[in-house]
Scaffold this motif. Structure first.
Motif, PDB file in Angstrom:
ATOM      1  N   PHE A   1      27.561  32.097  12.460  1.00  0.00           N
ATOM      2  CA  PHE A   1      28.792  32.680  11.932  1.00  0.00           C
ATOM      3  C   PHE A   1      28.634  32.901  10.432  1.00  0.00           C
ATOM      4  O   PHE A   1      28.078  32.070   9.713  1.00  0.00           O
ATOM      5  CB  PHE A   1      29.968  31.748  12.192  1.00  0.00           C
ATOM      6  N   ALA A   2      29.136  34.052   9.933  1.00  0.00           N
ATOM      7  CA  ALA A   2      29.037  34.374   8.512  1.00  0.00           C
ATOM      8  C   ALA A   2      30.257  35.168   8.098  1.00  0.00           C
ATOM      9  O   ALA A   2      30.908  35.823   8.922  1.00  0.00           O
ATOM     10  CB  ALA A   2      27.767  35.169   8.222  1.00  0.00           C
ATOM     11  N   ALA A   3      30.568  35.085   6.831  1.00  0.00           N
ATOM     12  CA  ALA A   3      31.713  35.821   6.282  1.00  0.00           C
ATOM     13  C   ALA A   3      31.358  36.357   4.918  1.00  0.00           C
ATOM     14  O   ALA A   3      30.630  35.713   4.140  1.00  0.00           O
ATOM     15  CB  ALA A   3      32.942  34.914   6.183  1.00  0.00           C
ATOM     16  N   THR A   4      31.826  37.549   4.617  1.00  0.00           N
ATOM     17  CA  THR A   4      31.707  38.145   3.288  1.00  0.00           C
ATOM     18  C   THR A   4      33.050  38.759   2.941  1.00  0.00           C
ATOM     19  O   THR A   4      33.832  39.123   3.825  1.00  0.00           O
ATOM     20  CB  THR A   4      30.617  39.234   3.243  1.00  0.00           C
ATOM     21  N   GLY A   5      33.308  38.874   1.663  1.00  0.00           N
ATOM     22  CA  GLY A   5      34.575  39.462   1.247  1.00  0.00           C
ATOM     23  C   GLY A   5      34.663  39.617  -0.249  1.00  0.00           C
ATOM     24  O   GLY A   5      33.716  39.327  -0.989  1.00  0.00           O
ATOM     25  N   GLY A   6      35.821  40.087  -0.698  1.00  0.00           N
ATOM     26  CA  GLY A   6      36.049  40.296  -2.112  1.00  0.00           C
ATOM     27  C   GLY A   6      37.523  40.450  -2.406  1.00  0.00           C
ATOM     28  O   GLY A   6      38.296  40.932  -1.562  1.00  0.00           O
ATOM     29  N   ILE A   7      37.897  40.019  -3.606  1.00  0.00           N
ATOM     30  CA  ILE A   7      39.279  40.136  -4.072  1.00  0.00           C
ATOM     31  C   ILE A   7      39.263  40.945  -5.352  1.00  0.00           C
ATOM     32  O   ILE A   7      38.625  40.552  -6.346  1.00  0.00           O
ATOM     33  CB  ILE A   7      39.894  38.749  -4.329  1.00  0.00           C
ATOM     34  N   GLY A   8      39.933  42.107  -5.335  1.00  0.00           N
ATOM     35  CA  GLY A   8      39.962  42.980  -6.501  1.00  0.00           C
ATOM     36  C   GLY A   8      41.373  43.192  -7.004  1.00  0.00           C
ATOM     37  O   GLY A   8      42.333  42.633  -6.465  1.00  0.00           O
ATOM     38  N   ILE A   9      41.505  44.028  -8.026  1.00  0.00           N
ATOM     39  CA  ILE A   9      42.819  44.243  -8.635  1.00  0.00           C
ATOM     40  C   ILE A   9      43.666  45.221  -7.825  1.00  0.00           C
ATOM     41  O   ILE A   9      44.885  45.255  -7.978  1.00  0.00           O
ATOM     42  CB  ILE A   9      42.677  44.751 -10.089  1.00  0.00           C
ATOM     43  N   ILE A  10      43.035  46.032  -6.954  1.00  0.00           N
ATOM     44  CA  ILE A  10      43.777  47.005  -6.154  1.00  0.00           C
ATOM     45  C   ILE A  10      43.697  46.693  -4.672  1.00  0.00           C
ATOM     46  O   ILE A  10      44.644  46.917  -3.919  1.00  0.00           O
ATOM     47  CB  ILE A  10      43.249  48.434  -6.414  1.00  0.00           C
ATOM     48  N   SER A  11      42.577  46.131  -4.212  1.00  0.00           N
ATOM     49  CA  SER A  11      42.395  45.872  -2.787  1.00  0.00           C
ATOM     50  C   SER A  11      41.538  44.636  -2.589  1.00  0.00           C
ATOM     51  O   SER A  11      40.835  44.188  -3.494  1.00  0.00           O
ATOM     52  CB  SER A  11      41.740  47.079  -2.093  1.00  0.00           C
ATOM     53  N   SER A  12      41.597  44.084  -1.380  1.00  0.00           N
ATOM     54  CA  SER A  12      40.752  42.965  -0.981  1.00  0.00           C
ATOM     55  C   SER A  12      40.179  43.258   0.393  1.00  0.00           C
ATOM     56  O   SER A  12      40.695  44.087   1.151  1.00  0.00           O
ATOM     57  CB  SER A  12      41.560  41.662  -0.946  1.00  0.00           C
ATOM     58  N   ARG A  13      39.101  42.552   0.731  1.00  0.00           N
ATOM     59  CA  ARG A  13      38.421  42.814   1.984  1.00  0.00           C
ATOM     60  C   ARG A  13      37.832  41.515   2.527  1.00  0.00           C
ATOM     61  O   ARG A  13      37.559  40.562   1.777  1.00  0.00           O
ATOM     62  CB  ARG A  13      37.312  43.853   1.786  1.00  0.00           C
ATOM     63  N   LEU A  14      37.609  41.493   3.850  1.00  0.00           N
ATOM     64  CA  LEU A  14      37.017  40.335   4.504  1.00  0.00           C
ATOM     65  C   LEU A  14      36.270  40.825   5.739  1.00  0.00           C
ATOM     66  O   LEU A  14      36.806  41.607   6.536  1.00  0.00           O
ATOM     67  CB  LEU A  14      38.091  39.320   4.911  1.00  0.00           C
ATOM     68  N   ALA A  15      35.025  40.355   5.893  1.00  0.00           N
ATOM     69  CA  ALA A  15      34.212  40.690   7.059  1.00  0.00           C
ATOM     70  C   ALA A  15      33.736  39.404   7.715  1.00  0.00           C
ATOM     71  O   ALA A  15      33.210  38.513   7.033  1.00  0.00           O
ATOM     72  CB  ALA A  15      33.016  41.549   6.662  1.00  0.00           C
ATOM     73  N   LEU A  16      33.934  39.306   9.029  1.00  0.00           N
ATOM     74  CA  LEU A  16      33.515  38.145   9.806  1.00  0.00           C
ATOM     75  C   LEU A  16      32.526  38.608  10.865  1.00  0.00           C
ATOM     76  O   LEU A  16      32.714  39.655  11.497  1.00  0.00           O
ATOM     77  CB  LEU A  16      34.712  37.472  10.473  1.00  0.00           C
ATOM     78  N   GLU A  17      31.477  37.823  11.095  1.00  0.00           N
ATOM     79  CA  GLU A  17      30.481  38.165  12.104  1.00  0.00           C
ATOM     80  C   GLU A  17      29.841  36.900  12.650  1.00  0.00           C
ATOM     81  O   GLU A  17      29.830  35.857  11.993  1.00  0.00           O
ATOM     82  CB  GLU A  17      29.414  39.098  11.524  1.00  0.00           C
ATOM     83  N   GLY A  18      29.322  37.018  13.877  1.00  0.00           N
ATOM     84  CA  GLY A  18      28.704  35.861  14.486  1.00  0.00           C
ATOM     85  C   GLY A  18      28.221  36.148  15.886  1.00  0.00           C
ATOM     86  O   GLY A  18      28.451  37.230  16.439  1.00  0.00           O
ATOM     87  N   PRO A  19      27.542  35.170  16.506  1.00  0.00           N
ATOM     88  CA  PRO A  19      27.006  35.359  17.861  1.00  0.00           C
ATOM     89  C   PRO A  19      28.093  35.288  18.926  1.00  0.00           C
ATOM     90  O   PRO A  19      29.142  34.684  18.741  1.00  0.00           O
ATOM     91  CB  PRO A  19      26.012  34.203  18.000  1.00  0.00           C
ATOM     92  N   LEU A  20      27.810  35.935  20.063  1.00  0.00           N
ATOM     93  CA  LEU A  20      28.696  35.951  21.222  1.00  0.00           C
ATOM     94  C   LEU A  20      27.874  35.829  22.504  1.00  0.00           C
ATOM     95  O   LEU A  20      26.651  36.036  22.500  1.00  0.00           O
ATOM     96  CB  LEU A  20      29.504  37.251  21.275  1.00  0.00           C
ATOM     97  N   PHE A  21      28.544  35.535  23.603  1.00  0.00           N
ATOM     98  CA  PHE A  21      27.949  35.557  24.936  1.00  0.00           C
ATOM     99  C   PHE A  21      26.695  34.682  25.022  1.00  0.00           C
ATOM    100  O   PHE A  21      25.648  35.120  25.508  1.00  0.00           O
ATOM    101  CB  PHE A  21      27.614  36.995  25.358  1.00  0.00           C
ATOM    102  N   ASN A  22      26.795  33.446  24.517  1.00  0.00           N
ATOM    103  CA  ASN A  22      25.655  32.518  24.564  1.00  0.00           C
ATOM    104  C   ASN A  22      24.400  33.121  23.929  1.00  0.00           C
ATOM    105  O   ASN A  22      23.297  33.086  24.486  1.00  0.00           O
ATOM    106  CB  ASN A  22      25.352  32.113  26.006  1.00  0.00           C
ATOM    107  N   ASP A  23      24.629  33.677  22.731  1.00  0.00           N
ATOM    108  CA  ASP A  23      23.550  34.256  21.922  1.00  0.00           C
ATOM    109  C   ASP A  23      22.933  35.513  22.536  1.00  0.00           C
ATOM    110  O   ASP A  23      21.866  35.953  22.105  1.00  0.00           O
ATOM    111  CB  ASP A  23      22.448  33.229  21.650  1.00  0.00           C
ATOM    112  N   LYS A  24      23.616  36.116  23.506  1.00  0.00           N
ATOM    113  CA  LYS A  24      23.149  37.388  24.047  1.00  0.00           C
ATOM    114  C   LYS A  24      23.790  38.578  23.348  1.00  0.00           C
ATOM    115  O   LYS A  24      23.493  39.728  23.684  1.00  0.00           O
ATOM    116  CB  LYS A  24      23.437  37.465  25.547  1.00  0.00           C
ATOM    117  N   GLY A  25      24.648  38.320  22.419  1.00  0.00           N
ATOM    118  CA  GLY A  25      25.307  39.402  21.699  1.00  0.00           C
ATOM    119  C   GLY A  25      25.851  38.913  20.379  1.00  0.00           C
ATOM    120  O   GLY A  25      25.579  37.786  19.940  1.00  0.00           O
ATOM    121  N   SER A  26      26.619  39.751  19.730  1.00  0.00           N
ATOM    122  CA  SER A  26      27.209  39.405  18.441  1.00  0.00           C
ATOM    123  C   SER A  26      28.447  40.255  18.225  1.00  0.00           C
ATOM    124  O   SER A  26      28.722  41.194  18.982  1.00  0.00           O
ATOM    125  CB  SER A  26      26.197  39.619  17.311  1.00  0.00           C
TER     126      SER A  26
END
Length: 802
Positions: A249-274
């Motif tokens: 599992f991993a996350a990236t993101g940012g907080i700015g003066i006009i907008s913010s963002r967040l991305a989440l990702e990780g494995p699925l299906f017993n490591d057969k997908g993501s």
């Protein structure tokens, strides 16, 4: 009858050509005593497939680059070899192989962290592959490079980064879209995971729809468009989303003066997908309301993707994008617009040489506006459903084949007006919806003719059918536009009736052969010459008489009075590395001509227009130029200098409508003409914690039409105007600066953060977005008013990942 026979004969010849070609390929394949090694290249940390990784056999000229899904296949004579895997920013990997049978090797390679921070500008493909590959006019942006560049309001922006490259520009500050080699915005095919994006802008061009945290690869074809692409005559921007981290599992993101963002990702299906889920939201509307403003503007977008590995040879992908903009002007006006896409893909490996991808793609762009004072709403959209099947066949180290077919169903809904109250003076009105089918079949070969000469050649056949289900206006003498010599103006033609077409009818059909070819000749280990030609047909058109795209612009299909755009582009280039590839240079010249380019008569009215053919004439355009790109690829200081010298013109004679035509039938500058365009981008790494970035931009001013005289009518001064686009806005230039500070550099800590401080337009240049002319009501004097969008804009953003 004759026309049907010609089409039937063309289809028979095309089928015979494919059959003969496949027969020759099969015969050639069986004549070789070779074995194949194949597999996939992925990132060791997150499992992402790597597009454009170089895989070759050392001490030979045999090698390939991985495709969009990280797949490679190398065929070579029996023997012992050492396989070399190389990808910019990653540690090289080696594997001894004995080719005495067909075999499969999947490789995971890791980031070279000590090199990644330094090498942020070089192309992803190693220079050896770049010099030999017969690709012309292609720009591949490294996401690490994009994130190093200073941009407006601190938001990382792929499109603005591309505009720092030669041949790519915008249409002024605060405008959406981009322009390639003098082409219009609607002449760019923009794909996000194969789905068509019709509007690439948030907040009218201040941001793009591409969230850099969700993007893996960005590739722009300015010319030499491969045969697998069709439908746009200027360029193809192919953007691929991340698949999602399949390791952890991993996350990236940012907080700015006009907008913010967040991305989440990780494995699925017993490591057969993501999976990947990335969101972004602006809060300018919240800030404006907190400040007591009645106006509001905001946007959001959401990127989704997941995949499932059925087995070694089969994998499913499901991806989507949803984005929307909203703005309000007090209580009187509100509008929103956005894109929605979805794509279900099946990757299948038939054997060690044949790879396929089957995609079912959905895409929609819609907008609506409401005017409270007039008490009505306006809604419009364009929707398409696309089914495509692509194959790649790695026949040998000298011959690779791409082939496939696609079909797109279009549903154009140009507008529906609905009153919002019983007292509204507006009557309900719906413009005619339009439907069409676009199809294509292609075959393309990459052929290594000698150790020094490699060719890429292919053929695409495209077809387009404008479907029925509506009534079409008939005009006297089949002329929707006529010339009035008494007033010296173009007017609507005389309607004499209607022809009704049932849903099963074809209003108009088109078909075009689109040959593509390019050559790469290696002069020595450090330099090569390349040449390319492409012919492309475009069947849908953006109807807009403004210089930049707006949400109210309407897409329309080719038909009885709107013919497909047909473009030919020729290019010649020289590519060289210097000082052991620390420096590189690219130089290209090009010429492009386009037939059936739409132009608008003076005083044309496109809003709410059901018979758009009465507002347009058809002409031709041409563009030509010189592009130079000098890069420093390695070291603490990296960057590039890009220069473009170009011309973009259009000519629209009167034709059967009569008269000389628009601008007296003479060539005139398109709104996208820039004589000189210079971009300098640099990044300097002071140490592991602190780095700096800078952009310097200069462009010749955008062509405009100014008044050249005046006369008085009943005491009011009325201006007369010069030839179309014969004047220019003042030259555009600005300097952007950024500082990146990374306080936590301990490799054992997963959480990593950084501060990004930026200054857009550092010396506060008031670049003219427009200049308008009018009469001062108090003094009676004529005045020119200059409008600037941005002065100096500071920003601060905090980015993080774990």
């Amino acid at each position: 009858m004759i026309k049907k026979r010609i089409k039937k004969l063309a289809g028979q010849r095309l089928k015979a050509f494919f059959s003969l070609l496949l027969l020759l390929i099969s015969a050639y394949s069986m004549a070789q005593e070779n074995y194949t090694v194949s597999g996939k290249i992925t990132d060791q940390l997150n499992g992402e497939t790597l597009f454009g990784a170089s895989v070759f056999l050392e001490e030979t000229t045999i090698g390939v680059v991985t495709n969009e899904y990280g797949f490679y296949s190398i065929t070579a004579p029996e023997g012992n070899y050492r396989l070399h895997i190389s990808y910019m920013g990653y540690s090289d990997k080696y594997q001894a192989v004995t080719l005495d049978k067909n075999q499969q090797f999947d490789f995971e390679i890791s980031e070279a962290s000590t090199e990644l921070e330094e090498v942020v500008v070089s192309a992803d493909e190693p220079e050896r592959a770049v010099l030999r590959k017969p690709e012309m006019s292609v720009a591949k942006m490294n996401i690490a490079t994009v994130k190093q560049m200073p941009v407006v309001l601190g938001e990382v922006d792929i499109l603005k980064s591309l505009q720092m490259l030669p041949g790519v520009t915008n249409n002024g500050e605060g405008t959406g879209g981009f322009h390639v080699r003098g082409g219009a915005g609607d002449q760019n095919l923009v794909l996000l995971d194969e789905a068509i994006i019709y509007n690439t802008s948030h907040m009218f061009g201040f941001f793009s729809v591409f969230n850099a945290d969700a993007i893996k690869d960005v590739k722009l074809y300015k010319g030499g468009i491969p045969a697998r692409y069709g439908g746009r005559v200027s360029s193809v921007l192919d953007v691929r989303q991340k698949d999602g981290n399949s390791k952890q599992f991993a996350a990236t993101g940012g907080i700015g003066i006009i907008s913010s963002r967040l991305a989440l990702e990780g494995p699925l299906f017993n490591d057969k997908g993501s999976f990947l889920i990335a969101g972004r939201r602006s809060y300018a509307d919240i800030l404006l309301k907190a400040a007591g403003e009645d106006n509001s503007v905001s946007f959001y977008d959401l990127n989704l993707k997941t995949n499932y590995k059925i087995n070694t040879n089969n994998r499913l992908y499901l991806s989507g994008y949803f984005g929307r903009d909203s703005f309000e002007l007090g209580e009187n006006f509100e509008s929103s617009y956005g894109n929605s896409t979805g794509n279900l893909r099946w990757n299948h490996i038939f054997n060690d040489r044949l790879f396929s991808n089957l995609s079912a793609v959905y895409s929609k762009y819609d907008y609506d506006l409401g005017i409270t004072t007039a008490e009505f709403d306006w809604v419009s959209s364009i929707t398409n459903y696309n089914l495509k099947y692509d194959f790649k066949y790695y026949l040998s180290d000298k011959f690779k084949l791409d082939f496939g077919a696609s079909g797109i169903y279009y549903d154009f809904d140009p507008g529906k007006i609905s009153p919002t109250s019983e007292t509204s003076a507006v009557n309900p009105f719906t413009l005619d919806s339009k439907k069409a089918i676009e199809s294509g079949v292609y075959i393309n070969a990459e052929h290594k003719l000698t150790d020094k000469l490699t060719a890429q050649y292919g053929l695409r056949y495209s077809g387009f059918t404008r479907l029925g289900g509506q009534a079409m206006v008939d005009y006297a003498n089949e002329q929707p536009v006529v010339y009035n010599p008494a007033l010296d103006i173009y007017e609507r033609g005389t309607a004499i009736g209607e022809t009704n077409y049932e849903k099963g009818d074809a209003i108009e059909k088109f078909g075009n052969f689109e040959p593509r070819a390019s050559l790469a000749y290696v002069l020595n280990d450090n330099s090569s010459l390349k040449a390319g030609f492409s012919r492309v047909a475009q069947y849908i058109h953006l109807l807009s008489n403004t210089s930049s795209a707006t949400p109210l612009d309407v897409w329309a299909p080719s038909g009885q009075f709107i013919k497909p755009q047909l473009s030919n582009q020729y290019a010649l280039g020289y590519f060289r590395n210097f000082k052991d590839k620390v420096y590189s240079m690219e130089a290209e010249v090009y010429f492009k001509n386009t037939d059936n380019r739409i132009d608008y008569i003076d005083g044309s009215d496109l809003i709410g227009q059901n018979t758009i053919e009465t507002e347009i004439l058809t002409g031709e355009s041409r563009a030509y130029g010189l592009e130079l790109l000098l890069r420093k690829n390695e070291g603490d200081f990296t960057g590039w200098i890009a220069y473009t010298l170009s011309k973009s013109e259009q000519r629209t004679p009167g034709g059967i409508a009569g008269g000389l035509g628009i601008n007296d039938g003479d060539w005139y500058n398109t709104p996208y003409d820039r004589t000189h365009d210079i971009s300098i981008s640099g990044a300097y790494k002071l140490n592991d914690k602190l780095s700096f970035g800078a952009n310097l931009v200069f462009q010749t001013g955008r062509p405009v039409t100014y008044p050249n005289g005046q006369y008085e009518y009943e005491g009011i001064s009325v201006a007369s105007y010069a030839d179309r686009n014969s004047d220019r806005l003042p030259s555009y230039h600005r300097l952007d600066l950024s500082v990146n500070y990374k306080p936590n550099r301990k490799p054992e800590k997963r959480f990593k953060g950084e501060w990004v401080l930026g200054i857009y337009n550092a010396y506060n240049r008031k670049n003219a977005a427009s200049i308008s002319f009018g009469q001062n009501l108090e003094t009676g004097a004529n005045e020119a008013t200059r409008t600037a969008i941005f002065g100096i804009v500071p920003s601060i953003t905090y980015n993080f990942k774990f």
